[in-house]
Write a protein that holds these residues in place. Structure first.
Motif, short mmCIF file in Angstrom:
data_model
loop_
_atom_site.label_atom_id
_atom_site.label_comp_id
_atom_site.label_asym_id
_atom_site.label_seq_id
_atom_site.Cartn_x
_atom_site.Cartn_y
_atom_site.Cartn_z
N GLU A 281 7.03 9.23 -12.21
CA GLU A 281 7.64 10.34 -11.47
C GLU A 281 9.16 10.33 -11.61
O GLU A 281 9.80 11.39 -11.69
CB GLU A 281 7.24 10.26 -10.00
N LEU A 282 9.74 9.14 -11.69
CA LEU A 282 11.19 9.01 -11.76
C LEU A 282 11.72 8.93 -13.19
O LEU A 282 12.93 8.81 -13.41
CB LEU A 282 11.64 7.76 -10.97
N GLY A 283 10.80 8.96 -14.17
CA GLY A 283 11.21 8.93 -15.58
C GLY A 283 11.86 7.64 -16.01
O GLY A 283 12.84 7.62 -16.76
N LEU A 284 11.30 6.50 -15.55
CA LEU A 284 11.93 5.20 -15.82
C LEU A 284 11.42 4.51 -17.08
O LEU A 284 11.78 3.37 -17.34
CB LEU A 284 11.71 4.27 -14.61
N ASP A 285 10.59 5.19 -17.87
CA ASP A 285 10.06 4.56 -19.09
C ASP A 285 10.92 4.83 -20.32
O ASP A 285 10.50 4.55 -21.43
CB ASP A 285 8.63 5.04 -19.36
N GLY A 286 12.10 5.38 -20.14
CA GLY A 286 12.96 5.54 -21.29
C GLY A 286 13.33 6.96 -21.64
O GLY A 286 13.58 7.27 -22.80
N SER A 287 13.36 7.84 -20.67
CA SER A 287 13.86 9.20 -20.91
C SER A 287 15.26 9.12 -21.51
O SER A 287 16.09 8.31 -21.08
CB SER A 287 13.91 9.96 -19.58
N ARG A 288 15.53 9.95 -22.52
CA ARG A 288 16.84 9.91 -23.17
C ARG A 288 17.95 10.32 -22.20
O ARG A 288 19.13 10.07 -22.47
CB ARG A 288 16.85 10.84 -24.39
N SER B 119 0.85 -1.19 0.00
CA SER B 119 0.00 0.00 0.00
C SER B 119 0.89 1.25 0.00
O SER B 119 2.11 1.16 0.09
CB SER B 119 -0.92 0.02 1.22
N GLY B 120 0.25 2.41 -0.11
CA GLY B 120 0.97 3.68 -0.03
C GLY B 120 1.31 4.25 -1.40
O GLY B 120 1.07 3.64 -2.44
N VAL B 121 1.87 5.47 -1.37
CA VAL B 121 2.30 6.14 -2.59
C VAL B 121 3.77 6.54 -2.44
O VAL B 121 4.26 6.75 -1.33
CB VAL B 121 1.44 7.39 -2.89
N TYR B 122 4.47 6.62 -3.58
CA TYR B 122 5.88 6.96 -3.58
C TYR B 122 6.10 8.33 -2.93
O TYR B 122 5.35 9.27 -3.20
CB TYR B 122 6.40 6.98 -5.02
N PRO B 123 7.09 8.48 -2.05
CA PRO B 123 8.10 7.48 -1.67
C PRO B 123 7.75 6.71 -0.39
O PRO B 123 8.62 6.08 0.19
CB PRO B 123 9.35 8.35 -1.46
N HIS B 124 6.49 6.78 0.01
CA HIS B 124 6.09 6.15 1.28
C HIS B 124 5.31 4.87 1.01
O HIS B 124 4.09 4.81 1.16
CB HIS B 124 5.27 7.13 2.11
N PHE B 125 6.03 3.82 0.59
CA PHE B 125 5.41 2.54 0.29
C PHE B 125 5.46 1.61 1.50
O PHE B 125 6.45 1.58 2.23
CB PHE B 125 6.15 1.85 -0.86
N LEU B 126 4.39 0.87 1.69
CA LEU B 126 4.39 -0.25 2.63
C LEU B 126 4.58 -1.51 1.79
O LEU B 126 3.84 -1.72 0.82
CB LEU B 126 3.07 -0.32 3.40
#
Length: 404
Positions: free
Chosen positions: A155-162, A112-119
């Motif tokens: 949010e962290l741009g992990l889908d392939g930002s150049r 549960s939770g949302v970034y950066p506070h994940f359980l």
């Protein structure tokens, strides 16, 4: 009068249904800017047809040598590259990923939770290399827009930002929870980007250099790469985004495209551009058991292994997937080591053969290989998202309908 000629067991007059259908249904109404389709059987190109425009704003027609963003059609190339290293004994499929990426030991799963506070809770299984090939890793894609985990990817741009690097992706993923314990479900993901990183690690060579030396040069694929060179710009297509009302909006202009500069992130999951003839050389190598024009890129038994359904219990994707996706049909389709695999023709609601395999890309490109019929189909266009129209299934109907 019916045309009785045949090209490799395909009826040319029936193949013309492809041209007529695409023109009438999609190109003339402005649903697609243009398209390029190739059909080959027994190694012979029976049909290839450019239609419409590769660049609407500049009124440039699609040509046979037009360069397209192939996005996730990069994945099969990366998967072959990794399995070349498997054939050299560099890794085993049941090796834990943390053997090569130590920071990935003791992975945790989202609760549960949302970034950066994940359980989170501990994963009940260890992620293996095979889980990366099959998208059963527990990783995801930010564009899924389904969970709080994929929101963190965005949010962290992990889908392939150049501006990302392969190392930064892997390090950042170590800090995020998985969607599920590895091996327990299927979810389309950045897994193949991680395979690209592992190719680089295991081969001790940059990923682009490895692909060039071991796949692209041997198969004579000079226009395939991670960026568009100056001398290729005139052939580089524009990319469009679907708008409500069957309208197109320019999404990526060739002149200012991120693909024009060499990015630091060599995405094994979606970073390549290519031409239809380049990709045909790759697909035909797959159709011929791993060899094209005397150049072998993968062993015949290795390829048979890759195009087997690796989902547990021979399940199909709908019964095992947790996320939505559009690169493969749903029912009657399993997944191998880098490809979707047809397991049940009737259940798939689309003509074809058991064992047909292939994949597609974000901008509506697609290909399939039918080993039973020795058939290859490649379709190129540039429209995001790939789920906009059912062109892939329509093409299967028309291509298989031309077999005699």
């Amino acid at each position: 009068m019916t045309d009785t000629r045949q090209i490799a067991g395909l009826a040319p007059d029936r193949l013309l249904n492809i041209e007529r259908h695409l023109d009438r249904r999609y190109i003339q109404p402005g649903k697609l800017p243009g398209a390029l389709t190739l059909v080959a059987r027994r190694g012979e190109v029976a049909y290839v047809k450019p239609q419409g425009l590769m660049d609407v704003e500049r009124n440039k027609p699609v040509c046979r040598d037009t360069i397209f963003r192939i996005y996730s059609m990069t994945k099969p190339i990366t998967s072959i590259a990794m399995m070349q290293l498997y054939e050299q004994g560099r890794f085993l499929l049941d090796d834990p990923v943390h053997k090569y990426i130590p920071a990935w030991k003791n992975r945790r799963v989202y609760k549960s939770g949302v970034y950066p506070h994940f359980l989170t809770v501990p994963a009940t299984s260890t992620m293996t290399i095979r889980d990366l090939f099959t998208h059963m890793s527990g990783l995801t894609y930010g564009f899924m827009n389904r969970t709080n985990v994929d929101a963190a990817y965005r949010e962290l741009g992990l889908d392939g930002s150049r501006d990302l690097t392969m190392e930064a992706l892997v390090n950042q993923l170590a800090e995020l929870p998985l969607e599920f314990s590895p091996g327990t479900a299927w979810n389309y993901s950045v897994s193949t980007d991680v395979l690209g990183y592992l190719v680089q690690l295991l081969a001790d060579q940059s990923f682009d250099e490895y692909l060039r030396e071991n796949i692209l040069d041997p198969l004579d694929m000079p226009d395939t790469g991670f960026h568009v060179r100056d001398n290729q710009l005139d052939r580089f297509a524009a990319c469009y985004q679907f708008q409500p009302g069957d309208q197109l909006k320019l999404q990526d202009d060739p002149e200012t495209s991120p693909f024009r500069r060499e990015g630091r992130f060599l995405s094994g999951g979606g970073g390549l551009v290519s031409t239809i003839d380049d990709y045909f050389h790759f697909a035909q190598a797959l159709c011929q058991g791993g060899e094209f024009r005397g150049r072998r890129i993968i062993g015949r038994k290795t390829l048979e292994f890759m195009r087997s359904n690796h989902l547990p219990g021979n399940q199909d994707l709908p019964s095992f997937a947790v996320g939505s996706f559009s690169e493969a049909p749903y029912a009657g389709t399993g997944f191998g080591l880098g490809f979707s695999v047809k397991t049940d023709v009737a259940k798939s609601h689309a003509n074809g053969s058991v064992g047909e395999y292939g994949w597609g890309g974000l901008a509506s490109t697609s290909f399939f290989v039918d080993p039973v019929e020795e058939l290859v189909m490649i379709f190129m266009t540039q429209l995001i998202p790939s789920s906009t129209y059912p062109i892939r299934q329509e093409l299967r109907a028309m291509v298989n309908g031309a077999l005699v």
